[in-house]
Enzyme design. Structure first.
Site, PDB file in Angstrom:
ATOM      1  N   LYS A  22      81.168  -0.707  96.694  1.00  0.00           N
ATOM      2  CA  LYS A  22      81.502   0.200  95.583  1.00  0.00           C
ATOM      3  C   LYS A  22      82.408   1.362  96.000  1.00  0.00           C
ATOM      4  O   LYS A  22      83.261   1.788  95.211  1.00  0.00           O
ATOM      5  CB  LYS A  22      80.227   0.736  94.928  1.00  0.00           C
ATOM      6  N   GLY A  39      74.508  -1.712  89.543  1.00  0.00           N
ATOM      7  CA  GLY A  39      73.468  -2.071  88.588  1.00  0.00           C
ATOM      8  C   GLY A  39      72.233  -1.200  88.672  1.00  0.00           C
ATOM      9  O   GLY A  39      71.180  -1.591  88.191  1.00  0.00           O
ATOM     10  N   ILE A  61      77.563  12.606  85.770  1.00  0.00           N
ATOM     11  CA  ILE A  61      78.004  12.706  84.381  1.00  0.00           C
ATOM     12  C   ILE A  61      76.759  12.653  83.503  1.00  0.00           C
ATOM     13  O   ILE A  61      76.040  11.652  83.511  1.00  0.00           O
ATOM     14  CB  ILE A  61      78.963  11.541  84.003  1.00  0.00           C
ATOM     15  N   ARG A  67      82.853 -11.515  87.407  1.00  0.00           N
ATOM     16  CA  ARG A  67      82.270 -12.723  86.819  1.00  0.00           C
ATOM     17  C   ARG A  67      82.380 -12.623  85.296  1.00  0.00           C
ATOM     18  O   ARG A  67      82.725 -11.565  84.766  1.00  0.00           O
ATOM     19  CB  ARG A  67      80.784 -12.826  87.182  1.00  0.00           C
ATOM     20  N   VAL A  78      76.894 -11.763  80.631  1.00  0.00           N
ATOM     21  CA  VAL A  78      75.977 -12.211  79.572  1.00  0.00           C
ATOM     22  C   VAL A  78      76.541 -11.875  78.186  1.00  0.00           C
ATOM     23  O   VAL A  78      76.523 -12.701  77.275  1.00  0.00           O
ATOM     24  CB  VAL A  78      74.584 -11.538  79.754  1.00  0.00           C
ATOM     25  N   ARG A 117      69.557  -9.367  73.095  1.00  0.00           N
ATOM     26  CA  ARG A 117      69.016 -10.266  74.123  1.00  0.00           C
ATOM     27  C   ARG A 117      67.563 -10.583  73.786  1.00  0.00           C
ATOM     28  O   ARG A 117      66.724  -9.669  73.718  1.00  0.00           O
ATOM     29  CB  ARG A 117      69.100  -9.625  75.507  1.00  0.00           C
TER      30      ARG A 117
HETATM   31  C1  MV4 Z   1      76.419   7.373  87.130  1.00  0.00           C
HETATM   32  C2  MV4 Z   1      75.786   8.121  86.112  1.00  0.00           C
HETATM   33  C3  MV4 Z   1      76.164   9.433  85.951  1.00  0.00           C
HETATM   34  N1  MV4 Z   1      77.106   9.986  86.758  1.00  0.00           N
HETATM   35  N2  MV4 Z   1      77.341   7.963  87.905  1.00  0.00           N
HETATM   36  C4  MV4 Z   1      73.824   3.371  86.604  1.00  0.00           C
HETATM   37  C5  MV4 Z   1      74.132   1.978  87.053  1.00  0.00           C
HETATM   38  C6  MV4 Z   1      75.252   2.073  88.012  1.00  0.00           C
HETATM   39  N3  MV4 Z   1      76.217   1.069  87.727  1.00  0.00           N
HETATM   40  C7  MV4 Z   1      75.816   3.432  87.811  1.00  0.00           C
HETATM   41  N4  MV4 Z   1      74.932   4.163  86.944  1.00  0.00           N
HETATM   42  C8  MV4 Z   1      75.173   5.448  86.611  1.00  0.00           C
HETATM   43  N5  MV4 Z   1      76.124   6.082  87.353  1.00  0.00           N
HETATM   44  C9  MV4 Z   1      77.667   9.246  87.715  1.00  0.00           C
HETATM   45  N6  MV4 Z   1      78.576   9.819  88.508  1.00  0.00           N
HETATM   46  C10 MV4 Z   1      74.832   7.476  85.323  1.00  0.00           C
HETATM   47  C11 MV4 Z   1      74.506   6.146  85.572  1.00  0.00           C
HETATM   48  C12 MV4 Z   1      73.491   5.592  84.709  1.00  0.00           C
HETATM   49  C13 MV4 Z   1      73.792   4.613  83.748  1.00  0.00           C
HETATM   50  C14 MV4 Z   1      75.082   4.092  83.602  1.00  0.00           C
HETATM   51  C15 MV4 Z   1      75.364   3.131  82.673  1.00  0.00           C
HETATM   52  C16 MV4 Z   1      74.358   2.660  81.830  1.00  0.00           C
HETATM   53  C17 MV4 Z   1      73.077   3.156  81.944  1.00  0.00           C
HETATM   54  C18 MV4 Z   1      72.775   4.135  82.907  1.00  0.00           C
HETATM   55  C19 MV4 Z   1      71.475   4.627  83.013  1.00  0.00           C
HETATM   56  C20 MV4 Z   1      71.210   5.570  83.959  1.00  0.00           C
HETATM   57  C21 MV4 Z   1      72.197   6.036  84.810  1.00  0.00           C
END
Ligand code: MV4
Length: 395
Positions: A68, A116, A155, A244, A247, A288
């Site tokens: 990442k 994820g 964020i 990929r 879903v 889903r």
């Molecule tokens: C973040 C964030 C807030 N700020 N990064 C969650 C899964 C992973 N792919 C990255 N995620 C997040 N990254 C920053 N800088 C909040 C999340 C996050 C989130 C993101 C998308 C959908 C649901 C979420 C639930 C909790 C936290």
């Protein structure tokens, strides 16, 4: 072709078993679907070595987007907006402290091998940093065998908006607009929709162009998705890229009239695409349907489906393998069906989805259908003004 016993480790995740099945059937190609080996660089490489086309990303692409911190660096260099934070991996906790002061708290520590949702720690002030650092590294090492971390400004209450892409071997890339996947529970998506209620046609064009710029920079081929976080000011930032088909791809098909699996196979076969973009012609929602009990913390509910009625009619699509008498084994993911609904606009789509969910009858096991019915009646969901934090207050 029997590929082994029910345990995924000895069947769907066993590379020799899958290659053997391809050999004895004289298969030209393997479509890996989602999950299992669909983002496994080693398997993509083995397919290449055996002269079997892997309908998915190259091993190099899977590796570069799977790390990442590297993926983020690559996208930033390509001109895709990224979240302020470390330039690549963190060398020490003192570097993390210094950067957190610069971008201002709260910040988030993320495992470079993660994604994820696993291997992340929120840090709201300096006194928490050492503990979060130690815990996050230990978790990352235990889960992924790689303790390396990077840091980002956190964020608050963002939206998860992702852009669907298809690329060909000639460097053409088309985008298929966005999907809003903000409603998740423990990083498991439950419902997705397109278009996103918070994406204007202007923002769609900007996000689509940014995703295409990133994909072209890495010469992306096949189906891929660029995930963005959108903050409350409508600013968007690269989060991860999925190499990929996902879903939730059917909702994109329902609003653009495209066939994404056909496009995947065509580009894997070396066909050229025109690079034109796709925009939403209507609205679509996917629910889903999981064999889980929403009243018992969504715990798995495998077993026999004793009676089944699948909804139908205008605008209803159900992608599933189940039938009356089918036994859901306890060995795999609990998703047993996708209800995909299309309608001219969001309001009608919600009404039609509720009608289809009421018509859906699955007896013998518990499913997420009652959860979806409740969610679709929620005023906040109906307003379209929810964030990824929505599920924490929904019960
Ligand atoms: C973040 C964030 C807030 N700020 N990064 C969650 C899964 C992973 N792919 C990255 N995620 C997040 N990254 C920053 N800088 C909040 C999340 C996050 C989130 C993101 C998308 C959908 C649901 C979420 C639930 C909790 C936290």
């Amino acid at each position: 072709v029997c590929i082994g016993p029910p345990t995924s480790k000895d069947s769907y995740l066993s590379m020799p078993k899958i290659i053997a099945a391809a050999e004895i059937t004289n298969a030209d190609a393997i479509h890996p679907g989602y999950g299992f080996l669909s983002e496994n660089a080693e398997f993509s490489e083995i397919c290449r070595d055996y002269g079997i086309k892997f309908i998915g990303a190259s091993p190099e692409m899977i590796r570069s987007m799977g790390d990442k911190a590297t993926a983020k660096k690559t996208m930033k260099k390509a001109g895709v907006p990224t979240i302020p934070g470390s330039e690549g991996l963190l060398k020490s906790v003192s570097e993390a402290n210094k950067l957190a002061k610069k971008v201002k708290y709260p910040v988030i520590l993320k495992a470079t091998a993660g994604g994820g949702g696993k291997g992340m720690r929120l840090v709201t002030e300096e006194s928490e940093m050492q503990g979060a650092w130690d815990a996050c590294r230990a978790e990352a090492d235990a889960c992924f065998g790689n303790p390396e971390l990077y840091l980002e400004k956190y964020i608050e209450e963002p939206r998860h908006v992702e852009i669907q892409l298809i690329g060909d071997k000639f460097g053409n890339v088309s985008h298929y607009s966005e999907r809003d996947c903000s409603i998740q529970r423990r990083h498991q998506k439950l419902i997705e929709e397109t278009p996103s209620p918070i994406v204007s046609s202007k923002l769609r064009k900007k996000m689509g162009e940014a995703a295409k710029k990133g994909a072209k920079a890495i010469k992306y081929e096949g189906a891929g998705t660029v995930e963005f976080l959108v903050d409350k000011y409508g600013e968007f930032y690269f989060m991860e890229m999925n190499t990929r088909i996902q879903v939730e791809h059917p909702i994109t098909e329902e609003v653009t009239d495209a066939d994404l699996i056909k496009a995947q196979i065509a580009t894997a076969a070396g066909q050229e695409i025109d690079g034109k973009d796709f925009f939403p012609l209507r609205h679509s929602i996917e629910c889903r349907i999981n064999a889980e009990d929403p009243s018992k913390d969504f715990r798995p509910s495998p077993g026999k489906i004793t009676n089944l009625h699948i909804p139908g009619g205008m605008g209803i699509r159900v992608d599933s393998h189940v039938y009356s008498g089918y036994v859901i084994p306890p060995n795999y993911d609990s998703m047993i069906a996708k209800l995909i609904v299309r309608a001219p606009n969001r309001e009608e789509c919600i009404i039609r989805t509720k009608r289809a969910l009421q018509e859906f009858n699955i007896e013998g096991i518990k499913t997420t259908i009652p959860f979806h019915l409740k969610l679709l009646d929620d005023p906040e969901f109906n307003s379209g003004k929810f964030t990824t934090a929505f599920m924490e207050t929904f019960d």
